[in-house]
Design a protein around this motif. Structure first.
Motif, short mmCIF file in Angstrom:
data_model
loop_
_atom_site.label_atom_id
_atom_site.label_comp_id
_atom_site.label_asym_id
_atom_site.label_seq_id
_atom_site.Cartn_x
_atom_site.Cartn_y
_atom_site.Cartn_z
N VAL A 132 1.90 50.81 -13.35
CA VAL A 132 0.56 50.43 -13.78
C VAL A 132 0.57 50.19 -15.29
CG1 VAL A 132 -1.86 51.11 -13.97
CG2 VAL A 132 -0.56 51.76 -11.94
N PHE A 133 0.18 48.98 -15.70
CA PHE A 133 -0.09 48.73 -17.11
C PHE A 133 -1.49 49.24 -17.44
CE2 PHE A 133 3.23 45.29 -17.23
CZ PHE A 133 3.92 45.79 -18.33
N VAL A 134 -1.60 49.99 -18.52
CA VAL A 134 -2.89 50.50 -19.00
C VAL A 134 -3.21 49.71 -20.26
CG1 VAL A 134 -4.18 52.54 -19.70
CG2 VAL A 134 -2.29 52.76 -18.06
N MET A 135 -4.15 48.76 -20.16
CA MET A 135 -4.32 47.76 -21.21
C MET A 135 -5.64 47.93 -21.95
SD MET A 135 -2.38 44.43 -19.78
CE MET A 135 -1.96 44.09 -21.49
N ASP A 136 -5.52 48.01 -23.26
CA ASP A 136 -6.67 48.04 -24.16
C ASP A 136 -6.85 46.63 -24.69
OD1 ASP A 136 -8.58 48.44 -26.09
OD2 ASP A 136 -7.55 50.10 -27.09
N VAL A 137 -7.80 45.89 -24.12
CA VAL A 137 -8.04 44.50 -24.47
C VAL A 137 -9.20 44.41 -25.45
CG1 VAL A 137 -8.53 42.18 -23.59
CG2 VAL A 137 -7.27 43.83 -22.16
N ALA A 269 -3.87 42.45 -26.81
CA ALA A 269 -4.09 43.71 -26.11
C ALA A 269 -2.87 44.60 -26.26
CB ALA A 269 -4.36 43.45 -24.63
N ASP A 270 -3.10 45.90 -26.25
CA ASP A 270 -2.02 46.88 -26.18
C ASP A 270 -1.74 47.19 -24.72
OD1 ASP A 270 -1.47 47.32 -28.93
OD2 ASP A 270 -3.30 48.51 -29.09
N ALA A 271 -0.47 47.35 -24.37
CA ALA A 271 -0.09 47.56 -22.97
C ALA A 271 0.77 48.82 -22.85
CB ALA A 271 0.66 46.34 -22.43
N ALA A 272 0.12 49.94 -22.61
CA ALA A 272 0.83 51.16 -22.24
C ALA A 272 1.13 51.10 -20.75
CB ALA A 272 0.00 52.38 -22.59
N GLY A 273 1.86 52.08 -20.24
CA GLY A 273 2.14 52.02 -18.82
C GLY A 273 2.82 53.26 -18.30
N VAL A 274 2.77 53.39 -16.97
CA VAL A 274 3.38 54.55 -16.32
C VAL A 274 3.80 54.13 -14.92
CG1 VAL A 274 1.15 55.39 -15.42
CG2 VAL A 274 3.03 57.00 -15.80
N SER A 290 4.64 49.31 -29.63
CA SER A 290 4.21 49.88 -30.90
C SER A 290 4.15 51.40 -30.78
CB SER A 290 2.84 49.34 -31.28
OG SER A 290 1.85 49.82 -30.38
N VAL A 291 4.06 52.07 -31.92
CA VAL A 291 3.92 53.53 -31.91
C VAL A 291 2.68 53.93 -31.12
CG1 VAL A 291 3.50 55.55 -33.34
CG2 VAL A 291 5.16 53.84 -34.08
N ARG A 292 1.59 53.19 -31.32
CA ARG A 292 0.33 53.51 -30.64
C ARG A 292 0.49 53.36 -29.13
NH1 ARG A 292 -4.30 50.24 -29.77
NH2 ARG A 292 -6.24 51.41 -29.65
N THR A 293 1.19 52.32 -28.70
CA THR A 293 1.39 52.10 -27.27
C THR A 293 2.25 53.21 -26.67
OG1 THR A 293 1.17 49.71 -27.51
CG2 THR A 293 2.33 50.50 -25.57
N ARG A 294 3.30 53.62 -27.40
CA ARG A 294 4.15 54.71 -26.91
C ARG A 294 3.34 56.00 -26.76
NH1 ARG A 294 9.63 53.56 -27.31
NH2 ARG A 294 10.07 51.60 -28.38
N LEU A 295 2.51 56.28 -27.74
CA LEU A 295 1.68 57.48 -27.67
C LEU A 295 0.71 57.40 -26.48
CD1 LEU A 295 0.80 58.12 -31.43
CD2 LEU A 295 2.49 59.31 -30.04
N ALA A 296 0.14 56.22 -26.27
CA ALA A 296 -0.79 56.07 -25.15
C ALA A 296 -0.08 56.24 -23.82
CB ALA A 296 -1.48 54.70 -25.23
N SER A 297 1.13 55.72 -23.68
CA SER A 297 1.89 55.89 -22.44
C SER A 297 2.16 57.37 -22.18
CB SER A 297 3.21 55.13 -22.51
OG SER A 297 3.00 53.74 -22.57
N CYS A 298 2.55 58.08 -23.23
CA CYS A 298 2.79 59.53 -23.08
C CYS A 298 1.49 60.26 -22.74
CB CYS A 298 3.39 60.09 -24.36
SG CYS A 298 5.12 59.61 -24.65
N ALA A 299 0.39 59.81 -23.33
CA ALA A 299 -0.91 60.45 -23.06
C ALA A 299 -1.30 60.27 -21.60
CB ALA A 299 -1.98 59.86 -23.97
N VAL A 300 -1.14 59.05 -21.07
CA VAL A 300 -1.49 58.79 -19.68
C VAL A 300 -0.62 59.63 -18.75
CG1 VAL A 300 -1.44 57.04 -17.86
CG2 VAL A 300 -2.36 56.46 -20.10
#
Length: 318
Positions: A132-137, A269-274, A290-300
């Motif tokens: 799942v991509f978790v996208m902040d658009v 958009a930023d694309a975190a994922g899990v 990006s650093v922000r995307t990596r942090l968001a992926s870890c957060a999810v």
């Protein structure tokens, strides 16, 4: 397209803030042997999102840390001689209950996933594994969850059932009680000329019959009338999902990959994922993150792990 006020927390900021409240989510990182794959989990650890446990050649990991000014104080390293051994050991540690999240380092995705999907020693469940991509658009009110654009190339109906259920379960773990799920195709009418429309209708019927639970499904929907209320109104499509979808289920990997990359490169958009459907959530990193995307992926992943822990304290200890 409007952009959020700088003082307003972004969708990712809110996820990261929630993840800081989770309890000590140990994340096993396989072969973090370049700057980006090492800095990501270490930064997430310093942010209080996870507790990283690094697996790989200890000398090489420490050399990368020294070369790039990455502080490994207090971080445990389990020595493994090379990438294949690191992937195998990381999966074994999860099976032993030593971690609740698995994270990819600087090894090939195929090599990493081979250990995860191994029938005797991997992390498979009765579900198909999906991404799942978790996208902040920017300019779009809701976080968009796009699935599956990374694992299943041409999923059949039964696989799509699992893809949908995995996504719904993830949104539950993020605090969304009844996710709005759009099954995408090129059109919003069912036609034998486009097989994905028939599968979309079947998935909605499966939800009606309890084969998919916990979410609101609608489909087939074209992308515009899935996310834009005015487009849905013009087409005369009512209901709680049309124009307001949170989960976008794509027909196949090609369509999903193009959709996610279009949003990333054209809408910034930023694309975190899990990765879901395994015994634990899995973070697939990319050197382009990006650093922000990596942090968001870890957060999810941390929030999903916390939800699994609450539902079943022995989820990672089988």
């Amino acid at each position: 397209m409007s952009t959020p006020d700088a003082k307003t927390p972004s969708k990712y900021d809110l996820l990261i803030a929630r993840a800081r409240e989770t309890r000590d989510v140990v994340t096993v990182v396989a072969h973090p042997c370049d700057e980006s794959s090492l800095r990501g989990p270490v930064d997430a650890g310093h942010e209080g999102l996870i507790t990283p446990l690094l697996v790989g050649p200890e000398g090489k990991i420490r050399a990368v840390a020294t070369d790039h000014g990455i502080d490994l104080t207090g971080i445990q390293i389990v020595d493994a001689p090379h990438s294949h051994a690191a992937a195998a050991k990381a999966v074994a540690l999860i099976r032993e209950g030593k971690g609740e999240v698995l994270m990819k380092g600087s090894l090939h995705t195929d090599e990493f996933m081979r250990e995860i999907t191994a029938s005797a020693t991997g992390l498979r469940t009765d579900r198909r594994i999906s991404h799942v991509f978790v996208m902040d658009v920017p300019g779009h009110e809701d976080t968009l969850f796009i699935t599956d654009a990374a694992i299943n190339i041409f999923p059949d109906l039964e696989t799509k059932r699992d893809i949908v259920q995995n996504a719904i379960d993830l949104l539950h773990s993020l605090g969304i009680a009844e996710p709005r799920v759009a099954i995408l195709s090129a059109v919003e009418t069912v036609t034998g000329k486009i097989p994905s429309t028939i599968e979309a209708a079947a998935l909605c019927k499966m939800a009606e019959r309890g084969q998919i639970t916990g979410g609101l499904l609608e489909g087939p929907l074209a992308f515009d009338n899935a996310i834009d209320p005015e487009a849905a109104r013009i087409k005369g499509i009512g209901g709680p999902v049309a124009g307001r979808a949170q989960v976008l289920v794509v027909p196949d990997l090609e369509a999903g990959n193009m959709l996610a990359k279009n949003l990333s490169f054209l809408s910034h958009a930023d694309a975190a994922g899990v990765v879901l459907g395994a015994r634990v959530p899995i973070v697939l990193t990319s050197r382009a993150d990006s650093v922000r995307t990596r942090l968001a992926s870890c957060a999810v992943a941390a929030l999903d792990a916390e939800a699994r822990r609450t539902a079943s304290p022995k989820v990672a200890a089988e």
